[in-house]
Scaffold this motif. Structure first.
Motif, PDB file in Angstrom:
ATOM      1  N   GLY A  61      -4.698  45.551  36.438  1.00 58.69           N
ATOM      2  CA  GLY A  61      -3.422  44.929  36.124  1.00 58.69           C
ATOM      3  C   GLY A  61      -2.346  45.987  35.992  1.00 58.69           C
ATOM      4  N   PHE A  62      -1.136  45.674  36.460  1.00 56.71           N
ATOM      5  CA  PHE A  62      -0.016  46.609  36.420  1.00 56.71           C
ATOM      6  C   PHE A  62       1.214  45.873  35.924  1.00 56.71           C
ATOM      7  N   GLY A  63       1.939  46.456  34.971  1.00 58.11           N
ATOM      8  CA  GLY A  63       3.109  45.781  34.440  1.00 58.11           C
ATOM      9  C   GLY A  63       4.242  46.736  34.119  1.00 58.11           C
ATOM     10  N   LEU A  64       5.466  46.222  34.213  1.00 58.65           N
ATOM     11  CA  LEU A  64       6.665  46.942  33.811  1.00 58.65           C
ATOM     12  C   LEU A  64       7.368  46.126  32.725  1.00 58.65           C
ATOM     13  N   LEU A  65       7.768  46.802  31.656  1.00 62.02           N
ATOM     14  CA  LEU A  65       8.412  46.137  30.530  1.00 62.02           C
ATOM     15  C   LEU A  65       9.724  46.857  30.215  1.00 62.02           C
ATOM     16  N   PHE A  66      10.827  46.094  30.215  1.00 59.91           N
ATOM     17  CA  PHE A  66      12.144  46.636  29.900  1.00 59.91           C
ATOM     18  C   PHE A  66      12.758  45.810  28.769  1.00 59.91           C
ATOM     19  N   GLY A  67      13.319  46.484  27.776  1.00 58.90           N
ATOM     20  CA  GLY A  67      13.884  45.715  26.689  1.00 58.90           C
ATOM     21  C   GLY A  67      14.597  46.578  25.675  1.00 58.90           C
ATOM     22  N   GLY A  68      14.750  46.020  24.502  1.00 52.36           N
ATOM     23  CA  GLY A  68      15.429  46.714  23.423  1.00 52.36           C
ATOM     24  C   GLY A  68      14.897  46.269  22.084  1.00 52.36           C
ATOM     25  N   GLY A  69      15.238  47.019  21.064  1.00 55.25           N
ATOM     26  CA  GLY A  69      14.788  46.670  19.726  1.00 55.25           C
ATOM     27  C   GLY A  69      15.544  47.472  18.695  1.00 55.25           C
ATOM     28  N   PHE A  70      15.133  47.368  17.467  1.00 57.36           N
ATOM     29  CA  PHE A  70      15.725  48.175  16.414  1.00 57.36           C
ATOM     30  C   PHE A  70      14.709  48.397  15.305  1.00 57.36           C
ATOM     31  N   ASN A  71      14.870  49.507  14.619  1.00 53.05           N
ATOM     32  CA  ASN A  71      14.125  49.817  13.404  1.00 53.05           C
ATOM     33  C   ASN A  71      15.111  49.907  12.255  1.00 53.05           C
ATOM     34  N   TYR A  72      14.689  49.475  11.093  1.00 53.92           N
ATOM     35  CA  TYR A  72      15.491  49.636   9.884  1.00 53.92           C
ATOM     36  C   TYR A  72      14.654  50.404   8.866  1.00 53.92           C
ATOM     37  N   PHE A  73      15.128  51.599   8.505  1.00 52.09           N
ATOM     38  CA  PHE A  73      14.353  52.496   7.655  1.00 52.09           C
ATOM     39  C   PHE A  73      14.580  52.150   6.181  1.00 52.09           C
ATOM     40  N   ILE A  74      13.531  51.602   5.577  1.00 49.74           N
ATOM     41  CA  ILE A  74      13.615  51.231   4.164  1.00 49.74           C
ATOM     42  C   ILE A  74      13.268  52.419   3.267  1.00 49.74           C
ATOM     43  N   ALA A  75      12.689  53.459   3.852  1.00 46.45           N
ATOM     44  CA  ALA A  75      12.397  54.701   3.149  1.00 46.45           C
ATOM     45  C   ALA A  75      12.349  55.814   4.188  1.00 46.45           C
ATOM     46  N   LYS A  76      12.241  57.051   3.742  1.00 43.14           N
ATOM     47  CA  LYS A  76      12.207  58.181   4.680  1.00 43.14           C
ATOM     48  C   LYS A  76      11.013  58.049   5.619  1.00 43.14           C
ATOM     49  N   ASN A  77      11.297  58.007   6.938  1.00 43.09           N
ATOM     50  CA  ASN A  77      10.287  57.940   8.002  1.00 43.09           C
ATOM     51  C   ASN A  77       9.456  56.660   7.989  1.00 43.09           C
ATOM     52  N   PHE A  78       9.871  55.639   7.262  1.00 46.39           N
ATOM     53  CA  PHE A  78       9.147  54.363   7.238  1.00 46.39           C
ATOM     54  C   PHE A  78      10.118  53.234   7.544  1.00 46.39           C
ATOM     55  N   SER A  79       9.809  52.435   8.588  1.00 47.32           N
ATOM     56  CA  SER A  79      10.754  51.422   9.042  1.00 47.32           C
ATOM     57  C   SER A  79      10.071  50.091   9.338  1.00 47.32           C
ATOM     58  N   VAL A  80      10.899  49.042   9.343  1.00 49.18           N
ATOM     59  CA  VAL A  80      10.501  47.734   9.847  1.00 49.18           C
ATOM     60  C   VAL A  80      11.455  47.396  10.985  1.00 49.18           C
ATOM     61  N   GLY A  81      11.001  46.584  11.930  1.00 56.96           N
ATOM     62  CA  GLY A  81      11.871  46.243  13.046  1.00 56.96           C
ATOM     63  C   GLY A  81      11.227  45.232  13.961  1.00 56.96           C
ATOM     64  N   THR A  82      11.800  45.103  15.138  1.00 57.37           N
ATOM     65  CA  THR A  82      11.276  44.193  16.137  1.00 57.37           C
ATOM     66  C   THR A  82      11.819  44.596  17.503  1.00 57.37           C
ATOM     67  N   GLU A  83      11.261  44.043  18.556  1.00 55.21           N
ATOM     68  CA  GLU A  83      11.773  44.301  19.896  1.00 55.21           C
ATOM     69  C   GLU A  83      11.407  43.151  20.822  1.00 55.21           C
ATOM     70  N   VAL A  84      12.219  42.951  21.856  1.00 54.87           N
ATOM     71  CA  VAL A  84      11.947  41.970  22.895  1.00 54.87           C
ATOM     72  C   VAL A  84      12.146  42.649  24.244  1.00 54.87           C
ATOM     73  N   GLY A  85      11.538  42.080  25.282  1.00 58.22           N
ATOM     74  CA  GLY A  85      11.647  42.711  26.582  1.00 58.22           C
ATOM     75  C   GLY A  85      11.364  41.749  27.719  1.00 58.22           C
ATOM     76  N   LEU A  86      11.728  42.166  28.903  1.00 62.64           N
ATOM     77  CA  LEU A  86      11.443  41.426  30.125  1.00 62.64           C
ATOM     78  C   LEU A  86      10.224  42.050  30.777  1.00 62.64           C
TER      79      LEU A  86
END
Length: 249
Positions: free
Chosen positions: A170-195
């Motif tokens: 199987g071969f796939g290409l994924l393009f998209g965007g997302g964001f992280n929100y850092f609630i502490a130093k070097n620790f984040s929560v976030g999400t992303e979506v893509g085509l």
């Protein structure tokens, strides 16, 4: 419905978080050049929450890593191994005849994904980005063995059956965007979506070999081959998770 919720959250959360934070040229919370990170996903809603690694289309990543080439340029890498193997034993008796059946199934899948992320300076805590990723999955052969033993007052008979099916790729290409929100130093929560653009070719030759040793009569062997190959191409929106957690070091 669930994908619409993901997309709504993805579009609305950055503006809400940005409104609560001020801009800064150098954030004390975000990772920098040379840092590594790992990511886990929180999937499901309140009634069915599961923590897992980032998914590939044909396999499950055991490890998903990020490496900061620059403060705003990130290498992403996913590795996964999926080995399905199970054994089943069944016994049934009818009058004076006992029928015992042992079956064994196994298949091996290996997937690897790699890509690049471009991050944008937004605020001390908010970290939006776009990405491109390539997925490659190898599907091993599928093997099934079924051994049947028939025990009766006048003797014992056996039937051995082995089925082998070709794997694929199987071969796939994924393009998209997302964001992280850092609630502490070097620790984040976030999400992303893509085509996701995905192509897979699974299957091929199927061999079915049956060897019979009846209680009465001579042994026989029946060997059958056939072809069954599925080529599939698809394009669709992939929402990785409602939330993902990342830690960098």
């Amino acid at each position: 419905m669930k994908k619409l919720v993901y997309i709504f959250l993805f579009l609305s959360l950055p503006s809400l978080l940005l409104a609560q934070d001020s801009t800064s040229s150098k954030s004390p919370f975000k990772p920098q050049k040379g840092d590594f990170g790992t990511t886990l996903n929180l999937t499901g809603l309140i009634d069915n929450i599961q923590l897992q690694t980032t998914n590939s289309e044909l396999g499950q990543n055991l490890l998903f890593l990020r490496y900061y080439l620059e403060d705003d340029l990130v290498l992403r890498l996913g590795l996964g191994v999926d080995f399905n193997s199970y054994k089943r034993s069944v016994a049934d008796s009818v009058i004076n005849t006992l029928v015992e059946e042992d079956s064994l199934f196994n298949r091996f899948v290996f997937n690897i994904s790699g890509g690049i992320e471009k991050h944008f300076s937004s605020s001390k805590r908010l970290d939006p980005y776009v990405f491109g990723q390539m997925n490659l999955t190898f599907v091993g052969k599928e093997n099934t063995e079924v051994d049947t033993k028939i025990t009766a007052p006048n003797g014992v008979g056996t039937v051995e059956r082995i089925i082998k099916k070709d794997g694929g790729i199987g071969f796939g290409l994924l393009f998209g965007g997302g964001f992280n929100y850092f609630i502490a130093k070097n620790f984040s929560v976030g999400t992303e979506v893509g085509l996701l653009i995905n192509y897979s070719s699974i299957g091929g030759t199927i061999s079915d070999n049956t060897i019979s040793n009846p209680i009465n009569g001579s042994s026989s062997s029946d060997f059958i081959t056939s072809e069954n190959k599925v080529n599939q191409a698809e394009i669709g929106v992939q929402a990785n998770a409602l939330l993902n957690f990342s830690y960098f070091f």
